[in-house]
Design an enzyme around this catalytic site. Sequence first.
Site, PDB file in Angstrom:
ATOM      1  N   ARG A 209       0.832  -1.211   0.000  1.00 48.47           N
ATOM      2  CA  ARG A 209       0.000   0.000   0.000  1.00 48.47           C
ATOM      3  C   ARG A 209       0.867   1.262   0.000  1.00 48.47           C
ATOM      4  O   ARG A 209       1.697   1.437   0.897  1.00 48.47           O
ATOM      5  CB  ARG A 209      -0.904  -0.032   1.240  1.00 48.47           C
ATOM      6  CG  ARG A 209      -1.707   1.228   1.508  1.00 48.47           C
ATOM      7  CD  ARG A 209      -2.852   1.399   0.566  1.00 48.47           C
ATOM      8  NE  ARG A 209      -3.743   2.476   0.986  1.00 48.47           N
ATOM      9  CZ  ARG A 209      -4.631   3.040   0.196  1.00 48.47           C
ATOM     10  NH1 ARG A 209      -4.769   2.637  -1.053  1.00 48.47           N
ATOM     11  NH2 ARG A 209      -5.416   4.001   0.651  1.00 48.47           N
TER      12      ARG A 209
ATOM     13  N   GLU B 187     -14.374 -21.456  27.283  1.00 51.65           N
ATOM     14  CA  GLU B 187     -13.527 -22.224  28.217  1.00 51.65           C
ATOM     15  C   GLU B 187     -13.135 -21.369  29.425  1.00 51.65           C
ATOM     16  O   GLU B 187     -12.026 -21.454  29.936  1.00 51.65           O
ATOM     17  CB  GLU B 187     -12.317 -22.821  27.510  1.00 51.65           C
ATOM     18  CG  GLU B 187     -12.746 -23.956  26.584  1.00 51.65           C
ATOM     19  CD  GLU B 187     -11.666 -24.982  26.328  1.00 51.65           C
ATOM     20  OE1 GLU B 187     -10.834 -25.240  27.226  1.00 51.65           O
ATOM     21  OE2 GLU B 187     -11.681 -25.547  25.226  1.00 51.65           O
TER      22      GLU B 187
END
Length: 368
Positions: free
Chosen positions: A257, A353
């Site tokens: 870019r 979890e």
Amino acid sequence: MLRDAIRSLAEAKIAPYAAAVDEDARFPQEALEALVANDLHAVHVPEEYGGAGADALATVIVIEEVARVCASSSLIPAVNKLGSLPVILSGSEELKKKYMTPLAKGDGMFSYCLSEPDAGSDAAGMKTKAVRDGDHYVLNGVKRWITNAGVSDYYTVMAVTDPTKRSKGISAFVVERSDEGVSFGAPEKKLGIKGSPTREVYLDNVRIPADRMIGEEGTGFATAMQTLDHTRITIAAQALGIAQGALDYAKGYVQERKQFGKPIADFQGIQFMLADMAMKISAARALTYQAAAASERGDADLTYQGAAAKCFASDVAMEVTTDAVQLLGGYGYTRDYPVERMMRDAKITQIYEGTNQVQRIVMARNLP
């Protein structure tokens, strides 16, 4: 060698479908087939049951490399370990042979049924019951947030066998998808990991043989918690992979870019962001691999290590993926580029979890 092999497989057979799996919220069947064909779907299963017998660190590397390209797909090896580890840790030899052998072959996946609509962080407050009836148990209840529900053939289910004993009155069982009375809710519509189905599991007078109990009656909750000590490290691995995937993509983008006549990688502000992202990932990897070694050895401080790795790596994944979106600017915010998916996928690693708030409680109670 292991990492190179899995990375090649993941990039060739899993990455090309990752965007479509997310977009269509469909199970990553291509990933399952590729993992099974290469014996990477449940590498933790011991060799005596036909498994690869991989140690905790090798298992972490498999999950990390799959998560680098597709978080949904990484839940295949991760949840196979989560669902089956209670059987490996506490099950009878007969139970291990019966269920580990098809798991190792890829003939069935395993899921883990602990949470309920009213029992999340307070898992001991569960209401699912298992009542003894001769040489059988009859199970009734609802399990919520069950990963890969409906796809898995086998389910480790925690249920109350003695309501007077709270956590010491909970037992663990193997329930099969084909058992009469087992059904599933509609898939949850989620922010991320859309390719991994999350559904409720309904148990309506499910009658199973008593020898499908995992360990002794009343030991189910202890087995569930012991399992999480080991498997939280697999969530750390998933978070690590997501973060690495985001950094790798952003690193390539900023070199291509151009703004103000040069690649944006030449700007110090961008360089500092990348340096921080890489540093945090390195720290998370060190903590995760250290915890995997502790898991393999069965160290006394495993509870702390697992919680620390999961908490730190998932926080890093959220930070790094958010920064990756920022580095891509407007493009990062579109679904044409993978970093917005990675950012959405990263969020769940801070929640499941055990939320990271719960992980901090666990760490504080188990300071080394």
